[in-house]
Design a protein around this motif. Sequence first.
Motif, short mmCIF file in Angstrom:
data_model
loop_
_atom_site.label_atom_id
_atom_site.label_comp_id
_atom_site.label_asym_id
_atom_site.label_seq_id
_atom_site.Cartn_x
_atom_site.Cartn_y
_atom_site.Cartn_z
N LEU A 151 53.46 36.50 45.69
CA LEU A 151 54.28 37.51 46.36
C LEU A 151 53.42 38.45 47.19
O LEU A 151 53.80 38.82 48.31
CB LEU A 151 55.08 38.31 45.32
N SER A 179 53.89 37.88 51.12
CA SER A 179 54.58 38.94 51.85
C SER A 179 53.66 39.61 52.87
O SER A 179 54.09 39.96 53.98
CB SER A 179 55.13 39.98 50.87
N TYR A 232 54.40 39.46 56.75
CA TYR A 232 54.57 40.70 57.51
C TYR A 232 53.71 40.69 58.77
O TYR A 232 54.18 41.06 59.86
CB TYR A 232 54.22 41.89 56.62
N GLN A 275 52.25 30.48 47.81
CA GLN A 275 52.42 31.53 48.81
C GLN A 275 52.94 30.98 50.14
O GLN A 275 53.42 31.75 50.97
CB GLN A 275 51.10 32.27 49.03
N GLY A 296 56.46 31.80 50.35
CA GLY A 296 56.59 33.23 50.59
C GLY A 296 56.34 33.58 52.05
O GLY A 296 57.05 34.42 52.62
N CYS A 325 59.35 35.21 54.07
CA CYS A 325 59.11 36.62 54.42
C CYS A 325 58.94 36.81 55.91
O CYS A 325 59.43 37.80 56.48
CB CYS A 325 57.86 37.12 53.69
N TYR A 365 54.65 48.57 55.59
CA TYR A 365 54.81 47.40 54.72
C TYR A 365 55.41 47.81 53.37
O TYR A 365 56.35 47.17 52.88
CB TYR A 365 53.45 46.73 54.53
N LEU A 425 59.04 45.91 52.27
CA LEU A 425 59.24 45.47 50.89
C LEU A 425 60.58 45.91 50.30
O LEU A 425 61.28 45.09 49.69
CB LEU A 425 58.08 45.94 50.01
N SER A 483 63.44 43.73 51.27
CA SER A 483 63.32 42.28 51.02
C SER A 483 63.30 41.96 49.53
O SER A 483 62.73 40.95 49.13
CB SER A 483 62.04 41.76 51.67
N LEU A 530 62.12 38.41 47.72
CA LEU A 530 60.96 38.38 46.82
C LEU A 530 61.33 37.85 45.44
O LEU A 530 60.57 37.09 44.83
CB LEU A 530 60.36 39.79 46.71
#
Length: 272
Positions: A82, A86, A90, A147, A150, A154, A180, A185, A188, A192
Motif C-alpha cells: 500500500l 500508492s 500518486y 504493489q 496498487g 491508485c 499525498y 489518501l 482513496s 486501498l
Amino acid sequence: MKLGWFPRGIVVAVLLILLILTLVPLFLLFFLSAKDNLDVLIDFWGIPAKIKWENYQLAFEAIKLSLCHSLFVCMVTIFGSLLFGSLTGYVMARHTFPGKQLIYIMLLGVMMIPGILTIVPLYSLIVMLKLDHTFWGLILPYVAGSQLLGILLCRTFFEGIPNELFEAARMDGGTELYLYRKIALPLSVSILITIGLVTFLSVYNDYLWPLLVLDQSQQTFTVAAVNLSSGGRQDIGLTFAAYVLGSIPTIILFSFGMKYYVNAMLNGAVKA
C-alpha cells in the motif's frame, strides 16, 4: 403482473441454487472436522455418534505458531504494497517526467508474466542475497509483486481527483507529501482497502513460495495445514479442523472490509 414475477422468480431460484452449491463445501468442511478417521472411513455421510471437539484443540496447537507467521507476513506485505503502490501511483498520476508512459507500460507487462515462470530466478536471487530461511525472503518478493496492482489502481484513481483540490492546497503552502497524505489518501480509502484485501488473500493462501524459502520452524499456515496430513498421517478430521481455524482471519477481514470492497467494485475501482 404474473409475467413480470415469473422471470424474477426464476432468477431468485437460480441464485438460491448457486448459493446452496457454494455453501455445500463449507458444510462438508465443518461436518468432517467434527469426525474421527473411523467415522469418515466407515460412514462418510453419517452423523457421528460423538462430535470430536478435540480436533479443534489439537489443530490449534499444531497451527497456532504458523498462523501467527502468516498473519505477520500478510500485515507487513500489505503495509509495504500500500505504501509503495500508492506513492508510485500518486507520482505517476499527478506529475509528468520523461519515460513515464514507458515505465507504466513496462509495469503492465510485468503483471502479465505468470508468477510460476519467475520462481527459479527469484529463488536464485533470494539465495544470492542470503535471504533464504528468513521472513524477509518471503516478504520482499510479495511486496514487489503486489504493489503492481496498487500502482495500477491508485494511478487511475488519483487521476480522477479534481486538480483544483491540489492547486488550492499548493496555494496554501502544502508540500507534495502534504497533498499525498491529506488529499489523495483520505479520498482513496475504498481503493486501498480493496488492494489490501486482494493482497491478503494472495499472500495468505500461497503455498509454494513459503515452502521453498522457509524452513520447518518458520512455516506458514498453508504449509502447516498440508503437513498435518503428510508423513504417513491421514487424520481427516484434524486436517479439516485446521482449515476451519485458518479461515477465521479471512472471514473477519472480509466482514469488516466487504462494504469498502463492494463500493470500489461498483465504482469500477478506478473512479473517485
